[in-house]
Write a protein that holds these residues in place. Structure first.
Motif, PDB file in Angstrom:
ATOM      1  N   ASP A 181      85.755 -43.097  47.044  1.00  0.00           N
ATOM      2  CA  ASP A 181      84.763 -43.837  46.940  1.00  0.00           C
ATOM      3  C   ASP A 181      85.479 -45.146  47.110  1.00  0.00           C
ATOM      4  O   ASP A 181      84.891 -46.072  48.129  1.00  0.00           O
ATOM      5  N   ARG A 182      86.443 -45.595  46.608  1.00  0.00           N
ATOM      6  CA  ARG A 182      87.051 -46.923  46.602  1.00  0.00           C
ATOM      7  C   ARG A 182      87.770 -47.185  48.168  1.00  0.00           C
ATOM      8  O   ARG A 182      87.674 -48.153  48.653  1.00  0.00           O
ATOM      9  N   ALA A 183      88.103 -45.857  48.503  1.00  0.00           N
ATOM     10  CA  ALA A 183      88.768 -45.969  49.972  1.00  0.00           C
ATOM     11  C   ALA A 183      87.916 -46.214  50.740  1.00  0.00           C
ATOM     12  O   ALA A 183      87.962 -46.910  52.029  1.00  0.00           O
ATOM     13  N   ILE A 184      86.650 -45.491  50.835  1.00  0.00           N
ATOM     14  CA  ILE A 184      85.594 -46.075  52.105  1.00  0.00           C
ATOM     15  C   ILE A 184      85.171 -47.136  51.757  1.00  0.00           C
ATOM     16  O   ILE A 184      84.949 -47.945  52.873  1.00  0.00           O
ATOM     17  N   ASP A 185      84.787 -47.714  50.561  1.00  0.00           N
ATOM     18  CA  ASP A 185      84.320 -49.322  50.514  1.00  0.00           C
ATOM     19  C   ASP A 185      85.521 -50.242  50.902  1.00  0.00           C
ATOM     20  O   ASP A 185      85.118 -51.001  51.723  1.00  0.00           O
ATOM     21  N   TRP A 186      86.838 -49.890  50.594  1.00  0.00           N
ATOM     22  CA  TRP A 186      87.852 -50.826  51.205  1.00  0.00           C
ATOM     23  C   TRP A 186      87.877 -50.859  52.764  1.00  0.00           C
ATOM     24  O   TRP A 186      88.213 -51.916  53.037  1.00  0.00           O
ATOM     25  N   SER A 187      87.828 -49.709  53.292  1.00  0.00           N
ATOM     26  CA  SER A 187      87.922 -49.506  54.570  1.00  0.00           C
ATOM     27  C   SER A 187      86.883 -50.195  55.332  1.00  0.00           C
ATOM     28  O   SER A 187      86.672 -50.880  56.222  1.00  0.00           O
ATOM     29  N   PRO A 211      80.182 -39.822  44.031  1.00  0.00           N
ATOM     30  CA  PRO A 211      80.231 -41.625  44.345  1.00  0.00           C
ATOM     31  C   PRO A 211      80.820 -41.614  45.695  1.00  0.00           C
ATOM     32  O   PRO A 211      80.754 -42.631  46.376  1.00  0.00           O
ATOM     33  N   ALA A 212      81.838 -40.829  46.190  1.00  0.00           N
ATOM     34  CA  ALA A 212      82.449 -40.740  47.529  1.00  0.00           C
ATOM     35  C   ALA A 212      81.376 -40.448  48.446  1.00  0.00           C
ATOM     36  O   ALA A 212      81.323 -41.328  49.551  1.00  0.00           O
ATOM     37  N   ARG A 213      80.242 -39.709  48.180  1.00  0.00           N
ATOM     38  CA  ARG A 213      79.202 -39.460  49.374  1.00  0.00           C
ATOM     39  C   ARG A 213      78.265 -40.780  49.134  1.00  0.00           C
ATOM     40  O   ARG A 213      77.943 -41.146  50.293  1.00  0.00           O
ATOM     41  N   ASP A 214      78.015 -41.361  48.107  1.00  0.00           N
ATOM     42  CA  ASP A 214      77.480 -42.802  48.062  1.00  0.00           C
ATOM     43  C   ASP A 214      78.098 -43.866  48.797  1.00  0.00           C
ATOM     44  O   ASP A 214      77.246 -44.379  49.756  1.00  0.00           O
ATOM     45  N   ALA A 215      79.355 -43.743  48.565  1.00  0.00           N
ATOM     46  CA  ALA A 215      80.091 -45.108  49.348  1.00  0.00           C
ATOM     47  C   ALA A 215      79.793 -44.566  51.124  1.00  0.00           C
ATOM     48  O   ALA A 215      79.761 -45.710  51.840  1.00  0.00           O
ATOM     49  N   ALA A 216      79.918 -43.149  51.424  1.00  0.00           N
ATOM     50  CA  ALA A 216      79.744 -42.945  52.873  1.00  0.00           C
ATOM     51  C   ALA A 216      78.569 -43.519  53.281  1.00  0.00           C
ATOM     52  O   ALA A 216      78.202 -43.854  54.397  1.00  0.00           O
TER      53      ALA A 216
END
Length: 569
Positions: A181-187, A211-216
């Motif tokens: 999730d941090r990687a997606i938000d930062w990208s 959390p990664a799905r929410d970030a996507a």
């Protein structure tokens, strides 16, 4: 404007719909006459049959001239708005390329060997293929574990991104973990900072949590698609965590499909070749995003600005009577001007933007000196950063460091400037180390006072042995012992003498430089000597390999985030 530049047969209007405005001329003429008729106060107080005998008619001729000039000015303005054109000019052709951010999982699970030789090795090879086969568009590289960090910012030079691939390993990350999730938000933040409304993010990992799905999903709402490339196998393999414990890494394809669906992207499993990348659709960027120039074409040039000078001259008659005297200097200045009329109305920011475009083009074609000069005309942090890059490419390391310092002075905490400054300092250290090594070797090859034979040949022979890559040993031996003929032997002897002479000259230059350096050290004050030793000690502490640079860069970034309360929760 020369007569040759005007082609009557090619004359046409780019915006002919403006000609409809000429239909308003009769209405405007009637309104003008009615208003002029109503303007006189005598019309309301004097009988109509007495007005011709009471009112002077001297202004009628002047009024007719004014009305005629007004009609002519209106017609010229409408014609200019219609966009007359009679020649074509070259201009860049534009086609869209979506930017791409590659987010690589560098957690300790990346060392699992369920896809031999390891997940990390397969991911590196896949990223290299992606950088090599992608058809244009800017690319950035992000590494993540317990948090996400920028390895390379968005750039069209994929070779610069590929330089860091071999240095990517879990030990460069400050904190272990799998925070996709941090990687997606930062990208998404990288794309937003670069002012891209749309773009693609591809995750190279084995699993994704909620959390990664929410970030996507958040990224998709911002216009950034999220793709997932599964690295690993369903059977999995054990791996050692950073704390020494062991874990079992498995590919969770279902969670990655859900992630890609939430991010409006696609999922593909790692495969040989580039079939997986083509299945994701990231090798050929979509055609509706950021525009970049691709070749040149022609387009009709709007020549309506040539009608502005006569329109301005006609407008002079609407002011004082003697305003027409301004025609004289205009007639002298205008025909002799070689500048395009369109350039006369550009704002300062447009001029600066054009200069930055010229600097970028000079940088891409390898003219780094010209690029540094053009970047130096601007005064913002980005311009100083780009000037530092151009100076570094030109080998002017001290000037490049000064440019990075100026960028950091205007924008403290600029990550790219800090990283590039460290890289340039490391290059300076390697350069100084190589120079010191050459100086020491030159000192050892000096002939002794009691040596025998020709000193030039002795030193030349030693130097020739150090330059083995210049010629293969087998070939040199064959030319020295078994020449094909006498002419070949003479040529070989001449080449040998020339190399020996060059080696002697190089040795003499190195000796002079070494003597000057020693003389400078002998004459320096205690304070200067202490400063020099401190600088050398500091340079020795600077890491000179990409892995160490990344590790130090990520550590500094982590400390900054923790200080600002932006660390992973």
């Amino acid at each position: 404007m020369s007569a040759a530049a005007f082609d009557l047969a090619a004359l046409h209007l780019l915006r002919p719909q403006w000609l409809w405005a000429l239909l308003a001329l009769p209405l405007l003429a009637w309104l003008w006459r009615w208003r002029r008729h109503r303007a006189s106060v005598w019309h309301d107080t004097v009988d109509a049959h007495l007005l011709p005998h009471l009112l002077a008619q001297r202004g009628d001729a002047r009024a007719r001239w004014a009305s005629g000039l007004a009609v002519l000015s209106y017609a010229v303005a409408v014609l200019a708005l219609a966009g007359p054109s009679w020649r074509q000019v070259a201009q860049p052709l534009w086609e869209s390329r979506a930017p791409l951010v590659i987010a690589l999982d560098l957690s300790s699970a990346a060392t699992a060997a369920d896809v031999p030789p390891s997940r990390l090795a397969q991911a590196r090879a896949k990223i290299a293929t992606l950088l090599r086969e992608r058809a244009g568009g800017q690319v950035a590289l992000v590494a993540y574990a317990g948090d996400a960090y920028t390895v390379a910012p968005l750039t069209e030079d994929t070779a610069n991104v590929a330089l860091f691939l071999d240095a990517l390993a879990p030990d460069v990350m400050p904190v272990d973990g799998q925070r996709a999730d941090r990687a997606i938000d930062w990208s998404a933040q990288l794309l937003k900072r670069a002012r891209f409304d749309r773009g693609d993010i591809v995750l190279l990992t084995a699993q994704a949590d909620e959390p990664a799905r929410d970030a996507a999903a958040r990224a998709a709402r911002q216009g950034y698609r999220v793709f997932a490339l599964g690295i690993g196998s369903a059977a999995g393999a054990p791996y050692r965590r950073s704390d020494g414990s062991f874990g079992q890494a498995r590919l969770d394809a279902g969670s990655l499909r859900t992630l890609a669906s939430a991010g409006d992207g696609r999922y593909a499993a790692l495969a040989e070749g580039d079939d997986d990348l083509r299945a994701l659709g990231i090798l050929d960027p979509r055609q509706d995003d950021a525009a970049i120039a691709r070749g040149k074409g022609t387009a009709w040039q709007d020549q309506g600005y040539w009608l502005l000078p006569p329109l301005l001259l006609l407008a002079l008659f609407a002011f004082r009577r003697r305003a027409v005297m301004l025609l004289l200097p205009i007639c002298f200045v205008w025909p002799g001007s070689q500048a395009s009329a369109a350039d006369l109305w550009r704002r300062a920011d447009q001029v600066e933007h054009a200069r930055m475009e010229q600097a970028t083009q000079a940088y891409r074609r390898g003219d780094f000196a010209e690029a540094a000069k053009l970047y130096g005309d601007a005064r913002d942090a980005d311009a100083h950063y780009n000037r530092g890059n151009a100076l570094a490419k030109a080998g002017q390391y001290p000037q490049a460091i000064a440019a990075y310092d100026e960028a950091l002075k205007q924008q403290p905490g600029m990550d790219d400037a800090i990283a590039n400054k460290r890289a340039v300092e490391a290059a300076m250290k390697r350069q100084q180390s190589s120079k010191s090594k050459n100086d020491s070797q030159s000192g050892q090859s000096q002939p002794s006072p009691d040596g025998k034979g020709d000193p030039s040949q002795q030193s030349g022979k030693g130097k020739e042995q150090q330059r083995k890559p210049e010629q293969a040993p087998q070939q040199s031996q064959q030319q020295a012992t078994q020449p094909a003929d006498a002419q070949a032997q003479r040529d070989a002897d001449a080449a040998q003498r020339e190399r020996m002479q060059r080696a002697l000259q190089q040795q003499q230059r190195n000796g002079q430089q070494d003597a000057q350096r020693r003389a400078g050290q002998a004459n320096e004050t205690p304070q200067q000597r202490e400063q020099r030793l401190a600088n050398e000690a500091w340079l020795r502490r600077v890491p000179d390999d990409p892995g160490s640079l990344l590790r130090e860069k990520f550590r500094i970034e982590q400390e900054r985030r923790l200080t600002e309360g932006q660390g992973p929760q």
